[in-house]
Scaffold this active site. Structure first.
Site, short mmCIF file in Angstrom:
data_model
loop_
_atom_site.label_atom_id
_atom_site.label_comp_id
_atom_site.label_asym_id
_atom_site.label_seq_id
_atom_site.Cartn_x
_atom_site.Cartn_y
_atom_site.Cartn_z
N ASP A 83 6.48 -12.04 22.49
CA ASP A 83 5.50 -12.41 23.51
C ASP A 83 4.08 -12.15 23.03
OD1 ASP A 83 7.36 -13.32 25.31
OD2 ASP A 83 7.43 -11.48 26.48
N ASP B 142 6.79 -6.43 23.78
CA ASP B 142 7.66 -7.47 23.23
C ASP B 142 6.91 -8.17 22.09
OD1 ASP B 142 8.67 -10.36 23.01
OD2 ASP B 142 10.20 -9.44 24.28
N THR C 141 22.75 -8.49 30.10
CA THR C 141 23.70 -7.71 29.29
C THR C 141 23.05 -7.08 28.07
OG1 THR C 141 24.32 -9.59 27.89
CG2 THR C 141 25.50 -9.32 29.97
N ARG D 87 18.12 -12.39 23.45
CA ARG D 87 18.75 -11.28 24.14
C ARG D 87 18.96 -11.63 25.60
NH1 ARG D 87 16.25 -5.20 24.28
NH2 ARG D 87 14.65 -6.25 25.54
#
Length: 209
Positions: free
Chosen positions: A203, A200, A108, A104
């Protein structure tokens, strides 16, 4: 929501709660993702077709059911989707695995492809796309786009958590693809993360930031 299956099994919900906890270790998070992946796999495959075959038991011959057709494909979106794969392969060891590399863009929030590898006859198989977080859905939409470009038509998506915005975006692009998830959370924050969520997933699984 239409064609969204929320898996409310007590073990799934219990393990999800453990994964949400801030103090959960990397090892613990990874193990729980593996375990919950197996449980979600059980749900997403519950309607696979069967055919009767002739076998011999120690006592007598019989007709017994086996899975029919070509083996299915698990298609994890790298890197977090890999957390589901081992648990699912424990349950369906004959499955093939495709790899879809997407990240990602932090500005954006759009998905950028960097890798794709799938069985040559992937278009003839049921493909189950794996992505723990259906947040903006940009990665999931991009993954399904790539698979459709290669002729795939029998597709399903498995995620750990989904946001309402992600479900709307995903089904706006691919309305015929059903979703299996452990929970639908409240909303996305300004950075595109699911709230309350679990942070996340990649992560937390790999111990990175």
């Amino acid at each position: 929501m239409r064609d969204v299956h929320v898996v409310r099994h007590p073990l799934v919900q219990h393990k999800l709660t453990l994964m949400r906890e801030t103090e959960r270790s990397t090892k613990g998070f990874r193990q729980l993702l593996n375990e919950i992946g197996m449980l979600l796999c059980y749900e997403v495959t519950r309607d696979l077709p069967l055919e009767d075959v002739e076998i011999a038991t120690p006592l007598a011959p019989m007709q017994a059911p086996k899975l029919a057709g070509k083996k299915l494909v698990f298609a994890p979106i790298l890197r977090a989707g890999m957390g589901f794969v081992d648990g699912m392969l424990d349950l369906v060891p004959s499955a093939r695995v495709a790899h879809i590399g997407l990240y990602r863009d932090p500005k954006t929030l759009l998905a950028v492809e960097y890798y794709f590898k799938a069985p040559p006859d992937v278009a003839d198989r049921l493909v189950i796309v794996l992505d723990p977080m259906l947040a903006t859905a940009n990665s999931a939409v991009a993954a399904i786009d790539r698979l459709k470009e290669r002729g795939c038509h029998d597709l399903r998506l498995v995620c750990l958590l989904a946001a309402p915005e992600g479900i709307e975006r995903f089904h706006g692009a691919h309305p015929e693809v059903p979703i299996w998830t452990a929970a639908i959370d409240s909303h996305l924050d300004e950075h595109g993360y699911i709230v309350p969520g679990l942070g996340d997933a990649g992560d937390r699984m790999f111990g990175t930031k």
